[in-house]
Design a protein around this motif. Structure first.
Motif, PDB file in Angstrom:
ATOM      1  N   TRP A 290       3.972  -4.178  -0.123  1.00  0.00           N
ATOM      2  CA  TRP A 290       2.804  -3.326   0.101  1.00  0.00           C
ATOM      3  C   TRP A 290       2.489  -2.465  -1.112  1.00  0.00           C
ATOM      4  O   TRP A 290       1.367  -1.981  -1.246  1.00  0.00           O
ATOM      5  N   CYS A 302      -2.576  -3.941   5.080  1.00  0.00           N
ATOM      6  CA  CYS A 302      -1.299  -4.609   4.811  1.00  0.00           C
ATOM      7  C   CYS A 302      -0.708  -5.311   6.023  1.00  0.00           C
ATOM      8  O   CYS A 302       0.111  -6.225   5.862  1.00  0.00           O
ATOM      9  N   GLU A 343       7.471   1.803   2.343  1.00  0.00           N
ATOM     10  CA  GLU A 343       7.317   0.380   2.660  1.00  0.00           C
ATOM     11  C   GLU A 343       8.545  -0.164   3.377  1.00  0.00           C
ATOM     12  O   GLU A 343       8.432  -0.906   4.363  1.00  0.00           O
TER      13      GLU A 343
END
Length: 405
Positions: A290, A302, A343
């Motif tokens: 991401w 995403c 992430e």
């Protein structure tokens, strides 16, 4: 503008939808100065319903929005699954006060435009946030440099860039290239109907799911019970338009759900001729990354999610809280590492939701004899109710602050 050494971070958020506005508010409450860039000249997304479950209301309430949201929401008593033709109850999981006691926060049904309006007003009242509406992004560095170029030629810079610009994310494509979608073979209908047009139709105060062969139908109240939102999904291969604001013919909607239970037929027969929308459902695999440099993604940019767990907006809201926690107190040199942590915290959960939504698309549309087995399993309490615990107990506010995360 990038921050000076020792000063609070600055952020650019691309996209003024639910995820982008929640992120702006959450980041500002952590001390960041935030600029939101949105191409629409005014906020207020196309009208549709949203299910905002306790994992998301936890975040929204923490941002001080409890009173405003509570005044506009509808509180369903339960989520119910029923058979498409006879209407027999297959599964029921309580919500309402039961959900609030169990998870600490309520389950809301909301008009999307109402949620966006509340978020926009909160952002406008926040001195750390600047809303730049009617601005189109024409360039975004692919190396993760947190900067943008607008159609006017103006260049915007910050310490961190957040792409919250949805399914067709310009930021995602700049960072990682185009993401090819797969058509699922499903087409979704949606619409909003004044509740007084459905008197006598037995529209219960619940999130209602009707499961049939090759199709399913969902409806629930929004805007304090004055409107009924519906979504009907059918397996078809003759419509490939992905935009959820594309008009469809009401006669096609009625044909798709002919022979269904009288409650479903009453809803589709009452659907406005000029306000019936349908869109093709495309699926995308979870992204392996991401973030790049000082740029990252959020929400549908995403992890676009099929609408079969009612968690798309909720995942974006969770993202916003975790991202803000990861960036809190950081310097510009810390940003890439903070984004990698964000992430790492979020990708497993959102990938699981994507997979679960894809799985539900199959489960809801089973045909006999497989549908009979599904009904037995769901009736034994192994369906919706068992899924809720992991979904609704998740605390995005704590997830980004755990020292071992």
């Amino acid at each position: 503008m990038r921050s000076k050494p020792g000063a609070s971070l600055t952020a650019l958020v691309v996209g003024g939808g639910v995820g982008g506005l929640t992120a702006a508010l959450a980041l500002a409450r952590k001390g960041l100065s935030v600029t939101v860039v949105e191409q629409a000249p005014a906020l207020g997304e196309v009208g549709a319903g949203l299910q905002v479950s306790p994992n998301a209301t936890r975040v929204l309430f923490s941002l001080g929005l409890e009173a405003e949201l509570s005044a506009l929401a509808f509180r369903p008593e339960a989520v119910e699954a029923r058979g498409w033709r006879r209407g027999q109850e297959i599964s029921r999981a309580p919500l309402g006060e039961t959900a609030r006691r169990r998870y600490g926060f309520p389950y809301f049904h909301m008009h999307r435009a109402d949620l966006v309006s509340v978020l926009e007003q909160a952002c406008e009242a926040e001195p750390q946030i600047t809303l730049r509406l009617g601005e189109t992004l024409v360039a975004c560095p692919g190396d993760g440099t947190p900067s943008l170029v607008l159609t006017s030629g103006e260049r915007l810079e910050a310490d961190v860039l957040v792409g919250a610009d949805g399914l067709r994310s310009v930021v995602r494509e700049a960072l990682f290239g185009p993401a090819a979608p797969r058509f699922t073979g499903n087409v979704a209908w949606r619409g909003l109907i004044p509740a007084d047009r459905l008197e006598g139709a037995d529209i219960r105060p619940v999130a209602a799911l009707w499961m049939g062969p090759g199709a399913h139908f969902v409806h629930y109240y929004v805007r304090g019970g004055t409107l009924v939102n519906f979504v009907g999904v059918v397996e078809r291969d003759d419509w490939r338009e992905e935009s959820w604001s594309s008009h469809g013919e009401a006669s096609d909607l009625r044909r798709d759900f002919a022979g269904w239970h009288p409650t479903v037929r009453r809803i589709v027969e009452a659907a406005p001729e000029d306000a019936c929308f349908r869109w093709a459902l495309f699926d995308r695999d979870p992204l392996p990354r991401w973030s790049r440099g000082a740029a990252t993604l959020l929400g549908d940019a995403c992890h676009p999610t099929l609408p079969f767990m009612a968690q798309g907006a909720c995942m974006a809201i969770e993202d916003a809280a975790v991202l803000a926690a990861c960036l809190a107190g950081k310097t510009c040199e810390d940003v890439p590492e903070a984004l990698q942590r964000y992430e790492a915290l979020r990708r497993p959960r959102t990938a699981g939701i994507q997979a679960g939504s894809r799985r539900n698309a199959t489960i809801y549309h089973l045909r006999p004899p497989f549908s009979w087995a599904r009904n037995l399993v769901m009736g034994a309490g192994l369906g919706m109710g068992s899924t809720m615990e992991g979904l609704y107990r998740y605390d995005a506010l704590a997830a980004g602050t755990r020292p071992d995360a």
